[in-house]
Write a protein that holds these residues in place. Structure first.
Motif, PDB file in Angstrom:
ATOM      1  N   GLN A  35       0.853  -1.073   0.001  1.00  0.00           N
ATOM      2  CA  GLN A  35      -0.014  -0.185  -0.102  1.00  0.00           C
ATOM      3  C   GLN A  35       0.751   1.295  -0.061  1.00  0.00           C
ATOM      4  O   GLN A  35       0.442   2.293  -0.430  1.00  0.00           O
ATOM      5  N   ASP A  36       2.064   1.021   0.428  1.00  0.00           N
ATOM      6  CA  ASP A  36       3.015   2.235   0.581  1.00  0.00           C
ATOM      7  C   ASP A  36       3.431   2.578  -1.031  1.00  0.00           C
ATOM      8  O   ASP A  36       3.871   3.781  -1.301  1.00  0.00           O
ATOM      9  N   ALA A  37       3.501   1.547  -1.772  1.00  0.00           N
ATOM     10  CA  ALA A  37       4.151   1.650  -3.075  1.00  0.00           C
ATOM     11  C   ALA A  37       3.240   2.284  -4.025  1.00  0.00           C
ATOM     12  O   ALA A  37       3.367   2.968  -5.038  1.00  0.00           O
ATOM     13  N   GLU A  38       1.772   2.615  -3.523  1.00  0.00           N
ATOM     14  CA  GLU A  38       0.634   3.269  -4.244  1.00  0.00           C
ATOM     15  C   GLU A  38       0.534   4.699  -3.837  1.00  0.00           C
ATOM     16  O   GLU A  38      -0.205   5.387  -4.435  1.00  0.00           O
ATOM     17  N   ARG A  39       1.291   5.234  -2.900  1.00  0.00           N
ATOM     18  CA  ARG A  39       1.183   6.500  -2.418  1.00  0.00           C
ATOM     19  C   ARG A  39       1.500   7.576  -3.460  1.00  0.00           C
ATOM     20  O   ARG A  39       2.559   7.140  -4.255  1.00  0.00           O
ATOM     21  N   ASP A  40       1.114   8.755  -3.346  1.00  0.00           N
ATOM     22  CA  ASP A  40       1.726   9.949  -4.213  1.00  0.00           C
ATOM     23  C   ASP A  40       2.979  10.045  -4.207  1.00  0.00           C
ATOM     24  O   ASP A  40       3.766  10.381  -5.282  1.00  0.00           O
ATOM     25  N   ALA A  41       3.477  10.304  -3.039  1.00  0.00           N
ATOM     26  CA  ALA A  41       4.849  10.962  -2.821  1.00  0.00           C
ATOM     27  C   ALA A  41       5.799   9.567  -3.714  1.00  0.00           C
ATOM     28  O   ALA A  41       6.968   9.833  -4.286  1.00  0.00           O
ATOM     29  N   VAL A  42       5.305   8.266  -3.339  1.00  0.00           N
ATOM     30  CA  VAL A  42       6.321   7.461  -4.091  1.00  0.00           C
ATOM     31  C   VAL A  42       6.149   6.992  -5.823  1.00  0.00           C
ATOM     32  O   VAL A  42       7.023   7.112  -6.419  1.00  0.00           O
ATOM     33  N   GLN A  43       4.982   7.567  -6.017  1.00  0.00           N
ATOM     34  CA  GLN A  43       4.634   7.294  -7.460  1.00  0.00           C
ATOM     35  C   GLN A  43       5.364   8.522  -8.188  1.00  0.00           C
ATOM     36  O   GLN A  43       5.549   8.277  -9.319  1.00  0.00           O
ATOM     37  N   ARG A  44       5.431   9.650  -7.698  1.00  0.00           N
ATOM     38  CA  ARG A  44       6.120  10.757  -8.164  1.00  0.00           C
ATOM     39  C   ARG A  44       7.430  10.530  -8.309  1.00  0.00           C
ATOM     40  O   ARG A  44       8.619  10.882  -9.410  1.00  0.00           O
ATOM     41  N   ARG A  45       8.177   9.812  -7.284  1.00  0.00           N
ATOM     42  CA  ARG A  45       9.566   9.456  -7.383  1.00  0.00           C
ATOM     43  C   ARG A  45       9.786   8.314  -8.433  1.00  0.00           C
ATOM     44  O   ARG A  45      10.677   8.554  -9.389  1.00  0.00           O
ATOM     45  N   VAL A  46       8.740   7.547  -8.610  1.00  0.00           N
ATOM     46  CA  VAL A  46       8.836   6.733  -9.812  1.00  0.00           C
ATOM     47  C   VAL A  46       8.654   7.361 -11.152  1.00  0.00           C
ATOM     48  O   VAL A  46       9.568   7.024 -12.166  1.00  0.00           O
ATOM     49  N   ALA A  47       7.835   8.224 -11.291  1.00  0.00           N
ATOM     50  CA  ALA A  47       7.617   9.026 -12.351  1.00  0.00           C
ATOM     51  C   ALA A  47       8.898   9.918 -12.844  1.00  0.00           C
ATOM     52  O   ALA A  47       9.267  10.091 -14.074  1.00  0.00           O
TER      53      ALA A  47
END
Length: 89
Positions: A35-47
């Protein structure tokens, strides 16, 4: 669980749920909850390309097939305790 890989040459600090923080050194990896992998902060780092996220099941399958080929050696028991102990114990 998901595995996070820091692709940058600098340490990263990623905010997770429940007030936790994941600190990753340059080119290091760590584990976070799904569920942490789906957080906005994490997704921004992936992008941005700072981090890459792997599923543990996908990486474990590749590692076990390499070990089955016999290319890796295992050490005997107590391999990490080979250093002489010092001080009061």
């Amino acid at each position: 669980m998901k595995t996070v890989l820091n692709k940058t040459g600098r340490p990263l600090k990623i905010t997770l749920s429940r007030g936790k923080v994941l600190r990753l050194g340059p080119r290091k990896e760590g584990q976070i909850a799904t569920q942490d992998a789906e957080r906005d902060a994490v997704q921004r780092r992936v992008a941005d390309g700072d981090i890459e996220i792997f599923d543990d099941a996908a990486r474990a399958g590749g590692a076990s097939s390499a070990a089955a080929g016999g290319s890796t050696r295992s050490q005997g028991s107590h391999a990490r305790f080979s250093v002489a102990k010092r001080g009061d114990r």
